[in-house]
Design an enzyme around this catalytic site. Structure first.
Site, mmCIF file in Angstrom:
data_model
loop_
_atom_site.group_PDB
_atom_site.id
_atom_site.type_symbol
_atom_site.label_atom_id
_atom_site.label_comp_id
_atom_site.label_asym_id
_atom_site.label_seq_id
_atom_site.Cartn_x
_atom_site.Cartn_y
_atom_site.Cartn_z
ATOM 1 N N HIS A 100 33.386 -61.249 -86.212
ATOM 2 C CA HIS A 100 34.729 -61.625 -86.639
ATOM 3 C C HIS A 100 35.143 -60.756 -87.816
ATOM 4 C CE1 HIS A 100 34.164 -64.891 -83.945
ATOM 5 N NE2 HIS A 100 33.130 -65.332 -84.615
ATOM 6 N N GLU A 135 32.382 -69.002 -89.884
ATOM 7 C CA GLU A 135 32.072 -70.251 -89.202
ATOM 8 C C GLU A 135 30.721 -70.805 -89.650
ATOM 9 O OE1 GLU A 135 33.094 -68.848 -85.207
ATOM 10 O OE2 GLU A 135 31.223 -67.767 -85.054
ATOM 11 N N HIS A 263 26.807 -61.881 -83.831
ATOM 12 C CA HIS A 263 26.083 -63.093 -83.423
ATOM 13 C C HIS A 263 26.443 -63.492 -81.996
ATOM 14 C CE1 HIS A 263 29.950 -64.391 -85.105
ATOM 15 N NE2 HIS A 263 29.912 -65.372 -84.231
ATOM 16 N N ARG A 282 34.302 -58.386 -79.244
ATOM 17 C CA ARG A 282 33.131 -58.642 -78.404
ATOM 18 C C ARG A 282 32.318 -57.392 -78.104
ATOM 19 N NH1 ARG A 282 37.186 -61.986 -76.613
ATOM 20 N NH2 ARG A 282 36.708 -64.184 -76.898
#
Ligand SMILES: [Zn+2]
Length: 400
Positions: A100, A135, A263, A282
């Site tokens: 991200h 996150e 991740h 991605r």
């Protein structure tokens, strides 16, 4: 003013989801669709519904009617809206390898793609909004994930141990993490197949015979290939399975993923809390849009020494808080027993989900009875009490 409301989340039926965990939690019958995520937030794509006397109102619309009061002054001044998205995840098939962007990079990327006229819904759109997406996740049972690059010595050992990778050692030695990762991600597919095919051919029979252990990347590489749609080439995401830290997180333990840390979630159920964003770059193991140059721009190329967070118990002995550097959210677990109610005071907006047991929430004249799987919203400025007649487990999302 009423400050406590029942809340109904929204299910996302992504293909990687399991079929039973979320339906069982919510008390609905399974209908053979995948139930991947349960969203409790104000994201425009799927806002939760606030249960009011006037009927169900989408959370984003509800908060807008009196944002400063409902969110609390500090949160309103800083973010202007609900800054987080709260979820339950059931990962049955592994998710894509992802990273991200930071807040600054997200702002730049969002502006650039707008200027290029790429529609928000286009498949090749990287930036859905201008926000970062740190996150944190707490495992609800044994949970497996990939998290950041292996420390140097460990990565050298992986390259050394697998004969298919030995030629890569020189690249890592010379050009470090970035050089190695760029090399494998930019290899023509026929070339990466030459490396991966012998490895996969060796692993698949062992996987079929149940001879691989989840604590080895071999298991996950074989699983990725066994579960993928038939394709002419192997997914280069398999390299990441070997180059990243493979973590097993136990129930109640947490992991924080900041911007730039690559991740992937592999298997299990968790509670996830993140900044309100949908910006994902991605790097494989997905049929979705992959943009390698953009991905390489945002990965922080350094080793990650994984930190598994246990959380810290608050003074009341009931609430366990998982601290993170993100200003957008704070996650805690509340373990409630008979005769020991939880007393809460909200400075900001709060969202709760009840994972086990039955509870009563009281705030002035309002009293709400909830059972397993149900959720509620607490507006800023409430003084409330949660009690149970047996044992209950709740998760709370708010701002720090
Ligand atoms: Zn992520």
């Amino acid at each position: 003013m009423k400050k406590v409301f029942g809340l109904k989340g929204r299910v996302q039926h992504y293909a990687w989801g399991g079929q039973t965990y979320i339906p069982k939690l919510l008390g609905t019958s399974s209908d053979h669709r995948p139930y991947a995520e349960y969203w409790l937030g104000a994201h425009v794509n799927a806002p939760a519904l606030v249960l009011t006397e006037e009927g169900e109102i989408p959370l984003d619309a509800f908060l807008k009617t009196n944002a400063k009061v409902y969110l609390g002054e500090t949160t309103f001044n800083r973010f202007g809206k609900l800054p987080f998205l709260f979820k339950v995840l059931d990962v049955h098939q592994m998710l894509s390898i992802q990273v991200h962007p930071s807040k600054i990079e997200a702002e730049k990327g969002f502006k650039r793609e707008n200027e290029l006229g790429i529609p928000l819904t286009a498949l090749n759109r990287n930036y859905k909004d201008d926000n970062h997406k740190p996150e944190i996740m707490v495992a609800l049972g044994e949970f497996w994930l990939l998290h950041g690059f292996l420390p140097k010595e460990d990565l050298f050992e992986v390259l050394h141990k697998n004969p298919e990778f030995t030629a890569l050692t020189a690249i890592f030695l010379k050009d470090g993490y970035k050089g190695l990762y760029r090399y494998v991600m930019e290899l023509p597919l026929v070339e990466s197949d030459k490396i991966l095919r012998p490895l996969v051919n060796k692993l698949l029979p062992l996987y079929a015979e149940n001879k691989l252990s989840k604590s080895s990347p071999d298991y996950w590489a074989a699983k990725a290939v066994a579960e993928a749609d038939q394709a002419d080439h192997l997914d280069r995401g398999i390299f990441s399975i070997y180059f990243f830290n493979l973590l097993k997180v136990n129930k109640g333990e947490a992991v924080f993923q900041d911007a730039g840390v690559p991740h992937a979630y592999l298997e299990g159920q968790n509670i996830e809390l993140m900044a309100n964003s949908d910006n994902v770059l991605r790097g494989g193991l997905t049929p979705k849009h992959i943009d390698v140059p953009e991905l390489l721009k945002h990965i922080v190329f350094e080793e990650t020494k994984p930190e598994i967070l246990k959380g810290s118990l608050e003074g009341n002995g009931i609430e366990r808080t998982y601290k993170s550097p993100a200003p957008d959210f704070e996650l805690s677990e509340i373990n409630l027993y008979q005769n020991k109610p939880f007393k809460g005071k909200s400075n900001s907006v709060e969202i709760y989900i009840l994972m086990e047991g039955e509870i009563v929430v009281r705030e002035q004249e309002t009293s709400l009875v909830l059972k397993k799987g149900e959720s509620f919203l607490i507006l800023a400025g409430a003084e409330y009490q949660i009690s149970t007649s047996s044992h209950a487990v709740l998760y709370k999302a708010t701002t720090p």
